[in-house]
Design a protein around this motif. Structure first.
Motif, PDB file in Angstrom:
ATOM      1  N   TYR A  19     103.720 -13.720 118.855  1.00 24.63           N
ATOM      2  CA  TYR A  19     104.978 -13.205 119.402  1.00 24.63           C
ATOM      3  C   TYR A  19     105.316 -11.826 118.834  1.00 24.63           C
ATOM      4  O   TYR A  19     105.863 -10.967 119.544  1.00 24.63           O
ATOM      5  CB  TYR A  19     106.110 -14.188 119.109  1.00 24.63           C
ATOM      6  N   ARG A  20     105.006 -11.595 117.568  1.00 30.61           N
ATOM      7  CA  ARG A  20     105.264 -10.276 116.995  1.00 30.61           C
ATOM      8  C   ARG A  20     104.415  -9.208 117.679  1.00 30.61           C
ATOM      9  O   ARG A  20     104.877  -8.086 117.916  1.00 30.61           O
ATOM     10  CB  ARG A  20     104.990 -10.293 115.487  1.00 30.61           C
ATOM     11  N   CYS A  26     111.133 -13.596 116.453  1.00 31.43           N
ATOM     12  CA  CYS A  26     110.021 -12.691 116.135  1.00 31.43           C
ATOM     13  C   CYS A  26     110.222 -11.347 116.823  1.00 31.43           C
ATOM     14  O   CYS A  26     109.958 -10.291 116.228  1.00 31.43           O
ATOM     15  CB  CYS A  26     108.701 -13.328 116.574  1.00 31.43           C
ATOM     16  N   ARG A  27     110.679 -11.384 118.063  1.00 34.36           N
ATOM     17  CA  ARG A  27     110.920 -10.127 118.779  1.00 34.36           C
ATOM     18  C   ARG A  27     112.015  -9.316 118.100  1.00 34.36           C
ATOM     19  O   ARG A  27     111.869  -8.104 117.880  1.00 34.36           O
ATOM     20  CB  ARG A  27     111.316 -10.422 120.224  1.00 34.36           C
ATOM     21  N   ARG A  28     113.119  -9.964 117.732  1.00 35.62           N
ATOM     22  CA  ARG A  28     114.222  -9.253 117.102  1.00 35.62           C
ATOM     23  C   ARG A  28     113.796  -8.684 115.740  1.00 35.62           C
ATOM     24  O   ARG A  28     114.208  -7.579 115.362  1.00 35.62           O
ATOM     25  CB  ARG A  28     115.406 -10.200 116.934  1.00 35.62           C
ATOM     26  N   ARG A  84     105.474  -4.211 123.459  1.00 38.07           N
ATOM     27  CA  ARG A  84     106.571  -3.835 124.365  1.00 38.07           C
ATOM     28  C   ARG A  84     107.279  -2.587 123.850  1.00 38.07           C
ATOM     29  O   ARG A  84     107.553  -1.652 124.617  1.00 38.07           O
ATOM     30  CB  ARG A  84     107.558  -4.989 124.499  1.00 38.07           C
ATOM     31  N   ALA A 112     105.902  -8.339 121.009  1.00 35.40           N
ATOM     32  CA  ALA A 112     107.090  -7.506 120.829  1.00 35.40           C
ATOM     33  C   ALA A 112     106.714  -6.079 120.427  1.00 35.40           C
ATOM     34  O   ALA A 112     107.322  -5.104 120.893  1.00 35.40           O
ATOM     35  CB  ALA A 112     108.000  -8.124 119.775  1.00 35.40           C
ATOM     36  N   THR A 113     105.723  -5.941 119.563  1.00 31.70           N
ATOM     37  CA  THR A 113     105.287  -4.614 119.144  1.00 31.70           C
ATOM     38  C   THR A 113     104.721  -3.840 120.327  1.00 31.70           C
ATOM     39  O   THR A 113     104.996  -2.646 120.504  1.00 31.70           O
ATOM     40  CB  THR A 113     104.232  -4.715 118.031  1.00 31.70           C
ATOM     41  N   GLU A 144     111.950  -5.514 116.286  1.00 31.64           N
ATOM     42  CA  GLU A 144     112.897  -4.466 116.657  1.00 31.64           C
ATOM     43  C   GLU A 144     113.630  -3.929 115.427  1.00 31.64           C
ATOM     44  O   GLU A 144     113.849  -2.719 115.299  1.00 31.64           O
ATOM     45  CB  GLU A 144     113.894  -5.005 117.687  1.00 31.64           C
TER      46      GLU A 144
END
Length: 402
Positions: A91-92, A23-25, A98, A95-96, A28
């Motif tokens: 999780y998204r 989800c993080r990748r 961050r 990440a967003t 990105e």
């Protein structure tokens, strides 16, 4: 700490767990796909994105942060990690947040029921205390199965049904071995108050309530602009979508846009529009009969010429901010779906739809792409991720600290 190996286990198109690293990748990748990003830092316009963690709402959030340098608030409703992983949207969002911090964007994310007044009060407080007391943009992107009316306490539930008569359509499924099957599915028509219930959930009532609430607190800036995200789609899916109960809700959303547009123009010199986006594989769209087959066939026709959600929402932000003309149609709709509804594309997809069977669908539709897109919704099938390695699942919700 809670580290474990996460395997993709699903029931149909619904996955039981999500992969934090994937989800993080994915977030990105979406950020990097936005062209000509705004410089880091700066005092960008203040925006509120309702439904910020998935689908087009996620794309609106990332495109706004990267392209325009928005600051403000994202609202979504996600489940925290526990016995199972957190939802993919959890999780998204982490990440967003961050990426927003790394690029100097002040973006706060609230996890709660966007239909309720408690979240509206939280948003009003943040706008007043943190963002100068004036909101420039509101993007509304909510797809939910039910809504509790905050005034009456009545719970409304939406349904996916045609109107007037049963509808039979082709749909794409995969058997237990992953082999594609094209089946026919018949959906019974709406009955009782199905239409009214669906309109109450998916129509414009809550969008209008948000605008009215914030306007009542004098939190809307001069020139305030708001857009609700919508979809029309192909005649192939119209009976279950645009002409069905969801279509009735979308028509209500568009009527609400016209009402709000007239009101905002008089009071603030503002605008209200619906943004008609093009087809994409989302957690909401995979639940609609026929959409999976249609999306796979559309990709089979267009290949990489399909415009991903973050590309479409980049175009929308350009129009909302005046970088390009807003140019709504006669119904007050900004059309981002013209490439999907091009007559030559529609004809090619319709021909493939007509010929699609379990034996031919692999040749007519891009099933590898479709399968990957479904898995990517949950953080799987993302290049560069070692899915055999243990990953930390206990990811905290992003802090609202300045």
């Amino acid at each position: 700490m809670s580290q474990r190996v996460i395997a993709p286990k699903s029931r149909g198109f619904l996955f039981l767990d999500s992969h934090p690293g994937g989800c993080r990748r994915l977030v990105e990748e979406m950020w990097r796909a936005v062209p000509d990003p705004a410089p880091a830092g700066g005092e960008g316009p203040v925006a509120l994105v309702i439904g910020s963690s998935a689908g087009y709402g996620l794309a609106a959030t990332i495109a706004g942060l990267a392209r325009v340098g928005i600051r403000g608030i994202g609202v979504c409703f996600e489940k925290a990690p526990g016995r199972r992983t957190g939802t993919a949207g959890w999780y998204r969002t982490a990440a967003t947040a961050r990426l927003a911090r790394e690029h100097g964007r002040d973006m706060v994310f609230l996890n709660g029921d966007a239909f309720g007044d408690a979240v509206k009060e939280q948003v009003a407080g943040l706008l007043t205390e943190r963002f100068g007391g004036k909101l420039d943009f509101l993007v509304y992107s909510v797809a939910a199965p039910r809504r509790t009316d905050p005034e009456t306490g009545t719970v409304h539930s939406s349904v996916l049904r045609p109107i007037g008569s049963p509808h039979t359509t082709k749909t794409l499924v995969f058997d237990e071995h992953g082999a594609p099957e094209v089946k026919e599915i018949t959906t019974a028509p709406a009955e009782g108050d199905d239409i009214e219930q669906t309109v109450a959930v998916m129509g414009g009532a809550d969008w209008e309530r948000w605008v009215t609430f914030l306007d009542g607190r004098s939190l809307l800036a001069e020139g305030f602009t708001t857009a609700a995200l919508s979809y029309i789609g192909s005649p192939l899916t119209a009976a279950i979508y645009r002409q069905g109960t969801i279509g009735a809700a979308k028509s209500h959303l568009e009527a609400t846009a016209r009402t709000l547009d007239e009101r905002l123009a008089k009071t603030l010199g503002g605008r209200a529009v619906t943004s008609v986006n093009a087809a994409a594989v989302t957690q909401s769209s995979t639940a609609i009969p026929g959409i999976a087959l249609y999306a796979g066939l559309l990709r089979g026709v267009l290949g990489d010429a399909m415009v991903a959600p973050v590309g479409q929402l980049t175009q929308l932000w350009d129009r909302l901010t005046g970088a390009r003309p807003l140019d709504p149609d006669d119904e007050g709709r900004v059309r981002l779906d013209t490439w999907e509804l091009d007559p030559a594309v529609r004809k090619a997809v319709a021909e493939r739809w007509s010929g699609a069977t379990s034996g031919t669908v692999a040749e007519l539709a891009d099933l590898d792409w479709f399968g990957d897109e479904v898995r990517r919704l949950y953080g799987f099938s993302v290049p560069g991720i070692d899915y055999g390695a243990a990953v930390e699942t206990d990811v905290p919700w992003p802090s609202a600290g300045a």
